[in-house]
Design a protein around this motif. Structure first.
Motif, PDB file in Angstrom:
ATOM      1  N   GLU A 222      12.625  66.972 139.263  1.00 40.88           N
ATOM      2  CA  GLU A 222      11.259  66.769 139.749  1.00 40.88           C
ATOM      3  C   GLU A 222      11.171  65.560 140.677  1.00 40.88           C
ATOM      4  OE1 GLU A 222       8.684  68.813 136.121  1.00 40.88           O
ATOM      5  OE2 GLU A 222       8.963  66.625 136.157  1.00 40.88           O
ATOM      6  N   GLU A 223      11.912  64.510 140.366  1.00 39.85           N
ATOM      7  CA  GLU A 223      11.934  63.351 141.257  1.00 39.85           C
ATOM      8  C   GLU A 223      12.505  63.740 142.625  1.00 39.85           C
ATOM      9  OE1 GLU A 223      14.165  60.425 139.194  1.00 39.85           O
ATOM     10  OE2 GLU A 223      12.490  59.787 137.912  1.00 39.85           O
ATOM     11  N   ARG A 224      13.532  64.571 142.605  1.00 41.33           N
ATOM     12  CA  ARG A 224      14.129  65.013 143.861  1.00 41.33           C
ATOM     13  C   ARG A 224      13.148  65.877 144.653  1.00 41.33           C
ATOM     14  NH1 ARG A 224      17.233  63.596 147.977  1.00 41.33           N
ATOM     15  NH2 ARG A 224      18.216  65.399 148.977  1.00 41.33           N
ATOM     16  N   ILE A 225      12.412  66.730 143.963  1.00 37.60           N
ATOM     17  CA  ILE A 225      11.402  67.556 144.639  1.00 37.60           C
ATOM     18  C   ILE A 225      10.372  66.666 145.342  1.00 37.60           C
ATOM     19  CG2 ILE A 225       9.493  69.183 144.268  1.00 37.60           C
ATOM     20  CD1 ILE A 225      11.181  70.396 141.989  1.00 37.60           C
TER      21      ILE A 225
ATOM     22  N   LEU B 152       4.535  70.948 141.474  1.00 37.22           N
ATOM     23  CA  LEU B 152       5.728  71.219 140.663  1.00 37.22           C
ATOM     24  C   LEU B 152       5.684  72.593 140.008  1.00 37.22           C
ATOM     25  CD1 LEU B 152       6.229  67.725 138.982  1.00 37.22           C
ATOM     26  CD2 LEU B 152       7.362  68.639 141.022  1.00 37.22           C
ATOM     27  N   ARG B 153       4.505  73.218 140.001  1.00 40.57           N
ATOM     28  CA  ARG B 153       4.382  74.556 139.408  1.00 40.57           C
ATOM     29  C   ARG B 153       4.524  75.661 140.448  1.00 40.57           C
ATOM     30  NH1 ARG B 153       5.729  74.316 134.654  1.00 40.57           N
ATOM     31  NH2 ARG B 153       4.731  76.359 134.297  1.00 40.57           N
ATOM     32  N   ALA B 154       4.735  75.279 141.692  1.00 44.49           N
ATOM     33  CA  ALA B 154       4.948  76.288 142.731  1.00 44.49           C
ATOM     34  C   ALA B 154       6.217  77.081 142.418  1.00 44.49           C
ATOM     35  CB  ALA B 154       5.069  75.616 144.096  1.00 44.49           C
ATOM     36  N   PRO B 155       6.231  78.380 142.762  1.00 46.08           N
ATOM     37  CA  PRO B 155       7.390  79.214 142.404  1.00 46.08           C
ATOM     38  C   PRO B 155       8.730  78.637 142.852  1.00 46.08           C
ATOM     39  CG  PRO B 155       5.602  80.580 143.210  1.00 46.08           C
ATOM     40  CD  PRO B 155       5.173  79.162 143.421  1.00 46.08           C
ATOM     41  N   GLU B 156       8.775  78.090 144.083  1.00 46.29           N
ATOM     42  CA  GLU B 156      10.057  77.572 144.557  1.00 46.29           C
ATOM     43  C   GLU B 156      10.500  76.345 143.766  1.00 46.29           C
ATOM     44  OE1 GLU B 156       6.861  75.896 147.366  1.00 46.29           O
ATOM     45  OE2 GLU B 156       7.266  77.744 146.251  1.00 46.29           O
ATOM     46  N   ASN B 157       9.554  75.562 143.276  1.00 43.00           N
ATOM     47  CA  ASN B 157       9.919  74.385 142.486  1.00 43.00           C
ATOM     48  C   ASN B 157      10.274  74.749 141.056  1.00 43.00           C
ATOM     49  OD1 ASN B 157       9.649  72.611 144.632  1.00 43.00           O
ATOM     50  ND2 ASN B 157       7.439  72.351 144.289  1.00 43.00           N
ATOM     51  N   LEU B 158       9.633  75.766 140.524  1.00 44.79           N
ATOM     52  CA  LEU B 158      10.058  76.257 139.214  1.00 44.79           C
ATOM     53  C   LEU B 158      11.477  76.818 139.286  1.00 44.79           C
ATOM     54  CD1 LEU B 158       6.783  78.028 137.994  1.00 44.79           C
ATOM     55  CD2 LEU B 158       7.735  75.842 137.208  1.00 44.79           C
TER      56      LEU B 158
END
Length: 266
Positions: A100-103, A113-119
């Motif tokens: 998550e930090e990298r995102i 963070l709940r976006a499909p690509e981030n999941l």
């Protein structure tokens, strides 16, 4: 304690990418007085990866595995490691934080963070239950350790410092423990079959020594020769070397000694 290496990826077997991990891992181990005992390459086939890991998990070796720990459909290493161990994949809490930090670093502090690509990216923090993290100094997306197996990405810029960290953190007590010596010479214009009885007798007389022969067929600039040598515990190597040189002198073959190599190995 022996060290092994697994290299995973269709791109290696197809020739699309040239493997760089094998020589580098040999170098990283050698710098620490360790040596690589074996290496295997396997493609992106889950059944083959799982079978290979099932076999190596059952053994005593320390194993580095490079490749296949991402979250795309051709990355199977995390799942295969879990299957080989008979444990589930779990989202590692610290691994989740790092991903998550990298995102946020790449997509902005307000990234969803709940976006499909981030999941999907979070799957890179799913490891076999009980796994420990290997820090990644390049982008902080971690590798993982489980059952003396250490899994790192296929990218050299990430994999190599991660492997160095594992060695320095977990195996420093094994560095430069046992003195080793290697002595060799070039034997010109001889067949290996003619030297085999000598090699066999040396190994029989000196159990702490391994005898090796590296033939070269020669070319326009190099005479046909065999690099013949002995390696292992220094005292036995010196004795075996003396016997080998005396035997070759009796055979009246032409030789050229090479400089001895001293090191310490695991």
């Amino acid at each position: 304690m022996a060290f092994g290496l697994i290299i995973i990826g269709d791109e290696i077997l197809s020739g699309k990418r040239r493997d760089q991990h094998l020589p580098k891992v040999i170098e990283l181990l050698g710098e620490r007085g360790l040596r690589l005992s074996w290496a295997e390459v396997v493609g992106d086939e889950p059944a083959r990866i799982t079978a290979l890991l099932t076999r190596t998990f059952a053994g005593p070796d320390v194993v580095f595995s490079c490749g296949g720990i991402g979250a795309t459909p051709d990355d199977h290493t995390r799942q295969c490691a879990a299957a080989a161990l008979g444990v589930p994949l779990e989202l590692h809490p610290e691994g989740r934080t790092l991903v998550e930090e990298r995102i946020r670093e790449t997509a902005g502090a307000d990234a969803d963070l709940r976006a499909p690509e981030n999941l999907q990216r979070l799957k890179m923090a799913e490891f076999p239950a009980g796994a420990r993290l290997i820090p990644n100094p390049y982008n902080r997306i971690p590798g993982f350790t489980v059952a003396q197996h250490h899994f790192v990405p296929g990218f050299p810029v990430m994999a190599w410092p991660m492997i160095a960290w594992v060695l320095d953190t977990l195996y420093a007590d094994r560095f430069h423990r046992e003195p080793r010596r290697e002595r060799a010479l070039l034997v010109y214009e001889q067949a290996e079959a003619a030297l085999t009885p000598l090699m066999e007798s040396l190994e029989a007389r000196y159990p702490g020594v391994r005898v090796f022969s590296l033939p070269s067929v020669g070319d326009a600039h190099t005479r046909r020769h065999i690099e013949l040598g002995v390696k292992g515990e220094p005292e036995q190597v010196d004795a075996a070397w003396a016997d080998m040189c005396a035997a070759l002198e009796r055979m009246e073959v032409e030789t050229q000694p090479l400089p001895p190599v001293d090191s310490r190995a695991n």
